[in-house]
Design a protein around this motif. Sequence first.
Motif, PDB file in Angstrom:
ATOM      1  N   SER A 131       0.834  -1.524  -0.013  1.00 37.94           N
ATOM      2  CA  SER A 131       0.345   0.028   0.084  1.00 37.94           C
ATOM      3  C   SER A 131       1.068   1.125   0.269  1.00 37.94           C
TER       4      SER A 131
ATOM      5  N   VAL B 202       1.462   4.200  -3.039  1.00 34.14           N
ATOM      6  CA  VAL B 202       1.666   6.019  -2.565  1.00 34.14           C
ATOM      7  C   VAL B 202       2.839   6.162  -2.911  1.00 34.14           C
TER       8      VAL B 202
ATOM      9  N   THR C 112       3.814   7.691  -7.092  1.00 40.16           N
ATOM     10  CA  THR C 112       3.940   8.774  -7.077  1.00 40.16           C
ATOM     11  C   THR C 112       3.853   9.805  -7.250  1.00 40.16           C
TER      12      THR C 112
ATOM     13  N   SER D 234      -1.908  10.630  -6.502  1.00 42.59           N
ATOM     14  CA  SER D 234      -2.303  10.142  -5.381  1.00 42.59           C
ATOM     15  C   SER D 234      -1.648  10.292  -4.046  1.00 42.59           C
ATOM     16  N   ILE D 235      -1.769  11.249  -3.097  1.00 42.29           N
ATOM     17  CA  ILE D 235      -0.714  11.355  -2.349  1.00 42.29           C
ATOM     18  C   ILE D 235      -2.250  12.576  -1.155  1.00 42.29           C
TER      19      ILE D 235
ATOM     20  N   THR E 106      -4.397  10.418 -12.700  1.00 45.31           N
ATOM     21  CA  THR E 106      -2.882  10.324 -11.637  1.00 45.31           C
ATOM     22  C   THR E 106      -1.823  10.184 -12.603  1.00 45.31           C
TER      23      THR E 106
ATOM     24  N   LEU F  22      -9.351  10.150   1.970  1.00 41.19           N
ATOM     25  CA  LEU F  22      -8.179   9.484   1.477  1.00 41.19           C
ATOM     26  C   LEU F  22      -8.338   8.121   0.811  1.00 41.19           C
TER      27      LEU F  22
ATOM     28  N   TYR G 153      -8.746   7.258  -3.186  1.00 37.22           N
ATOM     29  CA  TYR G 153      -7.650   7.231  -3.980  1.00 37.22           C
ATOM     30  C   TYR G 153      -6.634   7.167  -3.358  1.00 37.22           C
ATOM     31  N   THR G 154      -6.411   6.852  -2.508  1.00 39.66           N
ATOM     32  CA  THR G 154      -4.969   6.751  -1.807  1.00 39.66           C
ATOM     33  C   THR G 154      -5.154   4.677  -1.312  1.00 39.66           C
ATOM     34  N   LYS G 155      -4.334   4.077  -1.354  1.00 40.60           N
ATOM     35  CA  LYS G 155      -4.091   2.641   0.352  1.00 40.60           C
ATOM     36  C   LYS G 155      -3.370   3.146   1.250  1.00 40.60           C
ATOM     37  N   ILE G 156      -3.525   4.434   1.301  1.00 39.53           N
ATOM     38  CA  ILE G 156      -3.137   4.479   3.199  1.00 39.53           C
ATOM     39  C   ILE G 156      -3.766   3.714   3.798  1.00 39.53           C
TER      40      ILE G 156
ATOM     41  N   SER H 233      -3.924   6.549   8.386  1.00 31.09           N
ATOM     42  CA  SER H 233      -4.951   8.541   7.876  1.00 31.09           C
ATOM     43  C   SER H 233      -5.307   9.186   9.548  1.00 31.09           C
TER      44      SER H 233
END
Length: 329
Positions: free
Chosen positions: A4, A8, A11, A53-54, A80, A277, A280-283, A288
Amino acid sequence: MQDSITRVTLTRRGALTAFALALPLAASACGEDTPSTSSSGGGTTTVKVGVISIIDVAPIYLGVSKGFFKDAGLDLKLETASGGAAIVPAVVAGQYQFGFSNTVSLLLASSKGLKLKAVAAGVSTVGTEGKDFGAVVVKADSPIKTAADLAGKKIAVNTLNNINTTTVNEVVRKAGGDPSKITYVELGFPDIVAAIAKGDVDAGQVVEPFLTTATQAGNRQVVSNYAGTDPNLTVAAYFTSADYASKSPKVVESFKTAMTKSLTYANEHPDEVRAILATYTKIDAKVSAAVVLPRWTGQIDQASVAKLAELAQKDGFLTATPDIAALIG
């Protein structure tokens, strides 16, 4: 979790080599009167925006979800990209009408003759030492205690000769150290923490969410390089090409209005930022919830941009003086 974070991080990595290779293509496309991909219909104008994607771009996603851009007559298509190195030439070529990039990358592009126009602030430092979204970290037992101690050390950064190297140099310089004695190593953000742990580097500059994962793993912050350089530092901005700005001033003004509203809303609603978040992100959700969010303001701090240009010239990787008035004015 590692996969994950890696998604991120990739990018973020807009290496200058890729940027340099992309410039001739952009210049060529710019000279061909490439048609815009924006279109009108039903009272709205469709525009493409190149983003990364940050965490930094959360306001634009929030603005779309809240209808701010729709209210301004815009239908945003967020695409993206790998980083500013890809976004800048794509905007010049007309592939995107707007894009997001860190400030130093925009200065570098302008100095190389690309005609850009910053239209809205992207992200800014929180401005508080030890509480910013970017910092230099070391192992807990490292003898490095202050920014001055970083002189003569090996420091990992995600991209050489860009905003992170020049801001680290500045905080070392301010603390009385000699930044010319620093050895920089280019690594991806998730690799930086591992390199510190193994002793491959003495320190590393990381941003959120990697700053939180680093400190949760027991690492210690030495200095907040953005806040320490300028408490009002504009780290990144949304921009368009000068050509598009002159041909579509109403669209640019509408984007600026909606983007400014989105930035202000995001700054005032951190819980909604953290929630979006995940779209659109994999955080990781736990990370997060703990990250330090940057500051989002409706204004580009011109003085801080001029300072970055001056510092980049002092460091020797910005050799021509960019027209800051044309870029931001």
